[in-house]
Design an enzyme around this catalytic site. Structure first.
Site, mmCIF file in Angstrom:
data_model
loop_
_atom_site.group_PDB
_atom_site.id
_atom_site.type_symbol
_atom_site.label_atom_id
_atom_site.label_comp_id
_atom_site.label_asym_id
_atom_site.label_seq_id
_atom_site.Cartn_x
_atom_site.Cartn_y
_atom_site.Cartn_z
ATOM 1 N N ILE A 197 18.587 -3.313 13.792
ATOM 2 C CA ILE A 197 18.548 -2.009 14.464
ATOM 3 C C ILE A 197 17.127 -1.444 14.541
ATOM 4 O O ILE A 197 16.915 -0.365 15.092
ATOM 5 C CB ILE A 197 19.478 -0.986 13.776
ATOM 6 C CG1 ILE A 197 19.168 -0.861 12.277
ATOM 7 C CG2 ILE A 197 20.930 -1.349 13.987
ATOM 8 C CD1 ILE A 197 20.031 0.170 11.550
ATOM 9 N N ARG A 199 12.532 -2.467 13.732
ATOM 10 C CA ARG A 199 11.509 -3.350 13.169
ATOM 11 C C ARG A 199 10.250 -2.545 12.905
ATOM 12 O O ARG A 199 9.912 -1.632 13.660
ATOM 13 C CB ARG A 199 11.200 -4.508 14.130
ATOM 14 C CG ARG A 199 10.260 -5.548 13.566
ATOM 15 C CD ARG A 199 10.359 -6.847 14.361
ATOM 16 N NE ARG A 199 9.832 -6.704 15.694
ATOM 17 C CZ ARG A 199 8.549 -6.916 16.022
ATOM 18 N NH1 ARG A 199 7.677 -7.264 15.083
ATOM 19 N NH2 ARG A 199 8.140 -6.795 17.255
ATOM 20 N N GLY A 200 9.574 -2.869 11.800
ATOM 21 C CA GLY A 200 8.330 -2.188 11.449
ATOM 22 C C GLY A 200 7.213 -3.177 11.215
ATOM 23 O O GLY A 200 7.305 -4.344 11.608
ATOM 24 N N PHE A 202 6.103 -4.546 8.413
ATOM 25 C CA PHE A 202 6.311 -5.567 7.384
ATOM 26 C C PHE A 202 7.686 -6.236 7.452
ATOM 27 O O PHE A 202 7.944 -7.186 6.722
ATOM 28 C CB PHE A 202 6.149 -4.959 5.991
ATOM 29 C CG PHE A 202 4.771 -4.438 5.704
ATOM 30 C CD1 PHE A 202 3.654 -5.204 5.989
ATOM 31 C CD2 PHE A 202 4.589 -3.190 5.154
ATOM 32 C CE1 PHE A 202 2.377 -4.730 5.727
ATOM 33 C CE2 PHE A 202 3.322 -2.700 4.881
ATOM 34 C CZ PHE A 202 2.212 -3.469 5.175
ATOM 35 N N GLU A 204 12.182 -5.907 9.033
ATOM 36 C CA GLU A 204 13.219 -5.403 9.934
ATOM 37 C C GLU A 204 14.195 -4.493 9.203
ATOM 38 O O GLU A 204 14.255 -4.486 7.972
ATOM 39 C CB GLU A 204 14.009 -6.579 10.547
ATOM 40 C CG GLU A 204 13.180 -7.545 11.359
ATOM 41 C CD GLU A 204 12.668 -8.732 10.543
ATOM 42 O OE1 GLU A 204 11.943 -9.554 11.122
ATOM 43 O OE2 GLU A 204 12.980 -8.821 9.346
ATOM 44 N N VAL A 205 14.977 -3.756 10.001
ATOM 45 C CA VAL A 205 16.056 -2.920 9.477
ATOM 46 C C VAL A 205 17.361 -3.405 10.098
ATOM 47 O O VAL A 205 17.446 -3.594 11.316
ATOM 48 C CB VAL A 205 15.833 -1.430 9.810
ATOM 49 C CG1 VAL A 205 16.964 -0.592 9.216
ATOM 50 C CG2 VAL A 205 14.486 -0.949 9.284
ATOM 51 N N ASP A 318 3.814 12.032 7.672
ATOM 52 C CA ASP A 318 4.054 11.306 8.928
ATOM 53 C C ASP A 318 5.179 11.948 9.737
ATOM 54 O O ASP A 318 6.033 11.254 10.286
ATOM 55 C CB ASP A 318 4.377 9.839 8.638
ATOM 56 C CG ASP A 318 4.121 8.944 9.851
ATOM 57 O OD1 ASP A 318 3.387 9.373 10.764
ATOM 58 O OD2 ASP A 318 4.657 7.823 9.889
#
Length: 707
Positions: A197, A199-200, A202, A204-205, A318
Site C-alpha cells: 500500500i 513505499r518509502g 528504505f 515498503e508498507v 515533518d
C-alpha cells in the site's frame, strides 16, 4: 496478467478488511495457548520484584481490570458493586454532549448512589456526595463530575477485594496472560501479509492480518541492506524510539501508533495502525481546496495529535498533507515519525523536513528549536488546504533554495478575500517568523492554539472522542492507494554488493518491542473470552489425570519456586525432557511431566556450583548445575523457552545454593566446637557422607513439607 494479479490482490485485501471489521476473532488462523497455571509461582515473584503486584498496576491494565471484574462479579462471595459503579462513570466521561452527560449522571445517581443511601450502604464520603448533588441541582455536568468517587472506588477495591483476588484463580489467569505477553517473540509467520500500500526510502508498507487475533494492521518493512547502503541506521532506530514514545501510555487516536516492532534477518518491521482512506495530499488533489469549516475538522484532530507528541517532548518536524492519513470513516492521524525527535534533554539543531513546511529556526544553521517548529508547519499545511499550495510557493516554484529563502525572509501576505478574520489571525499567528511571537510558543503551548477564536465553536472533548463529523468520507469497497504496479519495486541490484555483518545485528539488538497497552486492547477486543474458555477446559482435563497434586504450593510449603522446566537427559543425555521442578531450601525435586511418579532428588550439598553465566547447550540457553564427585552425572542442564521463568529459576537456584552453603558451614563450625572434630557422632559410618553437612540436610528434608 499483471492487471489480474492486482485485482485479485485488491479483492483479497478488501475481504480481509471486511471480515476483520465484523468478526476479527473468526479470522484468526493461529490459536493462542496460555502457559500452564504453575507459571503463577514464577510470575508472582517477577511482578513483586518489578513493583507490578500493586493494585494500581494491575487495575489499570486492560486484562487486569477484566479479570478483577470477573472475580468480583462471578467468584467473590461478598457483593462488589464498585466495579459496575466505576464502569458507569467511565461511560459517562466519554459522553459527547451536556444533555447526554446529564441523563447518564442522573442514571448513575439513581442506580448507584441513591439506592445505596436508601439501604444505608453508601460507603463514600459526604464531600463526594455533596459535590455531585450540587452540580446535578445546577444541571452542571462536567466530564470529571464523578472524579472523587473514582478515587474512593479505587481505595475500596485495593483493600480486601484485591487481596482476595490475588489469592484466586483469576490472578493465576492474569499471570498466564502476562507471561505470554512478556515472552512474545514475533516473526513474519505471525502475520498474513496482503497487498503493498506504499513505499518509502528504505522499504515498503503492506496491509497485514495478525494470525492469532485476526486484527488488521499496516506492516512497514525496512530493508537492512538498503538502510546500510544509505547509512540510515540512526534514522531507522530513531523511528522505533519515537514510535514507542508516542504509542506507550494513554492512547492517541490522532497518531499512527505502533503495537509491535520485530525483525527478520534482513528486515526491520513496524506493525502500525492501518489507515485505509488515503492521505490529505491525495484528497486535496481529488477534492480540491477545502473550506474553512472543512479545514477546522482536520486542524482540530491534527492539533490533538501534536499535543500528544509535545506532551512527551517529541517534535514531529515533518507536518504536511501527505503525512496526514485518513481512516475509513474520514478521521485523520499523523503518520511517519522518521524525522521526529525527543527534545526532553537536548534540543535539536538539524535542518530536516520538507521544503515549504520547515520553520525558519529549522532552516537557520546551528539554531536550537523544540515544538515551535511544528506550529509553523501547521500554519503552512492549513494554508495549503485552503489555497492549494504552500504559502512559500506563490508562483509554484520548485526551487528549494528559493523556497527556503522566502521562508527565512518573507513576511506572509495573506489574501484579502476568501479568509475570515479569525482564520487570517490564526494563520498569521502560526506563521510568525520569530518564535516568541508565534501562536503555540507564547507560554501555553497547544492550549493557546485551541483557545484561538477560530476554534471558538469546537468542543475539544467531542474532537478527542472522534465524534466531530468528517467533511470527507473515503469510498468504501475500494483500496485508497495506488496499485502495486504504480507503487513499483526497489531495484535489488542496488543492494547486491551490500553484506550484513555481525556488527550490523548488534545495532538492532533492542529493536523488538511489544506495546503492552495496545496488545492487551487487541486481545480484549478479539479473543480474550474464547482463549480463557479453552484454557479452563484444558486445565480441568489435565488436573483430572494428575496423580500428584501441586495445588497452592506457595502457601502449603516452603517451596521457593516451582513449575515446568526442561532437563537434558535420555539416552546419552541427548534430548530435552520436560520435568515439573520444585525447589526447596534443601533440595531440588524433578518430577516427570505427567506428575505420575516420584521425583528425582538433588540435595544442595550434592551441588558444587550453579554457574553464574548461562550457557548455550544444544541450541538452548541453559542453567548449568555442577555436581560434586561421586554423583552419577557431572552436571545438570536445565532450560525453559519462557525467558522470565529461566531467569527466575537461575536466580533462585543460585540463591538457595549459596544460603545452604553458608548454613552448612555454620553447622560445621558448631560441630567442631561441640565435638572437637568435624563429624556428627550420631551417624554410623554407613550414613556418614564425609561431613556433618549431609546429615543436617537429610534431617532438614524430612521436615520440609513435601507433595
Amino acid at each position: 496478467m499483471a492487471d489480474l494479479e492486482a485485482v485479485l490482490a485488491d479483492v483479497s485485501y478488501l475481504m480481509a478488511m471486511e471480515k476483520s471489521r465484523s468478526q476479527p476473532a473468526a479470522r484468526a488462523s493461529k490459536r493462542i495457548v496460555l502457559p500452564d497455571p504453575s507459571v503463577r509461582s514464577i510470575m508472582q515473584k517477577f511482578l513483586e520484584k518489578s513493583g507490578d503486584m500493586k493494585f494500581d498496576k494491575i487495575f489499570n491494565q486492560k486484562l487486569g481490570f477484566l479479570l478483577l471484574k470477573d472475580y468480583a462479579e462471578n467468584v467473590s462471595e461478598s457483593p462488589c458493586p464498585q466495579i459496575k459503579f466505576y464502569e458507569a462513570i467511565k461511560e459517562y466521561e466519554k459522553m459527547e454532549t451536556p444533555d447526554e452527560r446529564l441523563t447518564k449522571a442522573r442514571e448513575i445517581y439513581d442506580h448507584h448512589i441513591m439506592v445505596e443511601m436508601l439501604a444505608h450502604a453508601h460507603n463514600y464520603s459526604k464531600e463526594s456526595l455533596q459535590h455531585v448533588q450540587y452540580h446535578l441541582l445546577k444541571q452542571n455536568v462536567p466530564p470529571d463530575l464523578f472524579h472523587r468517587y473514582v478515587l474512593e472506588i479505587c481505595d475500596q477495591l485495593r483493600g480486601d477485594i484485591f487481596q482476595r483476588f490475588l489469592e484466586s484463580d483469576k490472578f493465576t489467569r492474569f499471570c498466564q496472560w502476562k507471561n505470554l505477553e512478556l515472552n512474545m517473540q514475533l516473526t513474519m509467520n505471525d502475520f498474513s501479509v496482503h497487498r503493498i500500500i506504499g513505499r518509502g526510502g528504505f522499504g515498503e508498507v503492506y496491509g497485514c492480518r495478525k494470525a492469532d487475533t485476526g486484527k488488521m494492521y499496516a506492516m512497514k518493512c525496512l530493508d537492512k541492506k538498503r538502510i546500510k547502503m544509505k547509512q540510515g541506521e540512526t534514522l531507522a532506530l530513531n523511528e522505533r524510539i519515537m514510535l514507542s514514545l508516542v504509542s506507550t501510555g494513554q492512547d492517541c487516536p490522532f497518531i499512527v501508533c505502533m503495537t509491535y516492532a520485530f525483525q527478520s534477518p534482513d528486515k526491520l518491521c513496524f506493525i502500525l495502525d492501518l489507515m485505509n482512506g488515503g492521505d490529505l495530499h491525495y484528497h486535496l488533489s481529488q477534492h480540491g481546496v477545502f473550506t474553512e469549516q472543512e479545514m477546522i475538522f482536520y486542524a482540530s484532530e491534527v492539533i490533538l495529535g501534536l499535543e500528544h507528541m509535545h506532551n512527551r517532548f517529541v517534535v514531529y518536524r515533518d507536518l504536511k498533507p501527505a503525512n496526514i492519513l485518513l481512516d475509513e470513516n474520514g478521521h485523520v492521524r499523523v503518520s511517519d515519525l522518521g524525522l521526529a525527535c525527543d527534545y526532553s534533554k537536548k534540543k535539536p539543531h538539524a535542518s530536516v523536513g520538507t521544503h515549504g513546511y520547515m520553520a525558519p529556526e529549522v532552516l537557520a544553521k546551528g539554531v536550537a528549536y523544540d515544538s515551535s517548529a511544528d506550529w509553523f508547519s501547521l500554519g503552512c499545511m492549513l494554508y495549503k488546504l485552503l489555497k492549494g499550495h504552500s504559502p512559500f510557493r506563490q508562483h509554484k516554484s520548485k526551487d528549494k533554495n528559493e523556497i527556503d529563502k522566502m521562508t527565512l525572509t518573507q513576511d506572509i501576505e495573506l489574501p484579502n478575500e476568501g479568509l475570515s478574520k479569525d482564520c487570517r489571525d490564526l494563520l498569521e499567528g502560526l506563521l510568525k517568523r520569530d518564535v516568541p511571537d508565534r501562536l503555540g510558543c507564547r507560554g501555553k503551548g497547544p492550549t493557546e492554539v485551541k483557545e484561538h477564536p477560530f476554534f471558538k465553536d469546537v468542543d475539544w472533548q467531542t474532537v478527542y472522542l472522534r465524534r466531530m463529523t468528517p467533511p470527507l468520507i473515503p469510498p468504501r469497497g475500494e483500496v485508497n492507494a495506488a496499485d502495486a504496479f504504480d507503487i513499483g519495486n526497489f531495484d535489488d541490484d542496488e543492494v547486491k554488493g551490500v553484506k550484513l555483518q555481525d556488527g550490523d545485528s548488534d545495532l538492532y539488538k533492542n529493536f523488538n518491542i511489544v506495546i503492552s497497552e495496545r496488545w492487551q486492547n487487541e486481545i480484549a477486543e478479539t479473543i480474550f473470552e474464547v482463549v480463557n474458555q479453552d484454557a479452563d477446559k484444558a486445565e480441568s482435563k489435565k488436573r483430572s489425570k494428575q496423580k500428584i497434586k501441586v495445588a497452592v504450593e506457595e502457601k502449603d510449603s516452603d517451596v521457593i519456586v516451582h513449575g515446568y522446566i526442561k532437563k537434558l537427559g535420555g539416552p546419552f543425555t541427548s534430548a530435552w525432557q520436560t520435568k515439573y521442578g520444585k525447589l526447596y531450601p534443601s533440595r531440588l525435586e524433578l518430577y516427570p511431566e505427567s506428575l505420575t511418579a516420584k521425583p528425582e532428588l538433588v540435595f544442595m550439598d550434592q551441588i558444587e556450583d550453579v554457574c553464574a553465566e548461562m550457557q548455550t547447550i544444544k541450541g538452548e540457553t541453559a542453567i548449568i548445575v555442577k555436581l560434586r564427585d561421586g554423583f552419577k552425572e557431572p552436571k545438570i542442564c536445565l532450560t525453559n523457552s519462557d525467558e522470565i521463568s529461566l531467569k527466575e529459576w537461575h536466580t533462585s537456584l543460585r540463591t538457595a545454593h549459596k544460603v545452604s552453603q553458608e548454613l552448612l558451614q555454620r553447622m560445621g563450625r558448631k560441630a567442631i566446637k561441640i565435638y572437637g572434630v568435624n563429624h556428627d557422632p550420631m551417624l554410623s559410618e554407613s550414613e556418614r557422607p564425609g561431613s556433618v553437612t549431609r546429615a543436617f540436610l537429610n534431617r532438614a528434608s524430612s521436615v520440609d513439607s513435601g507433595v
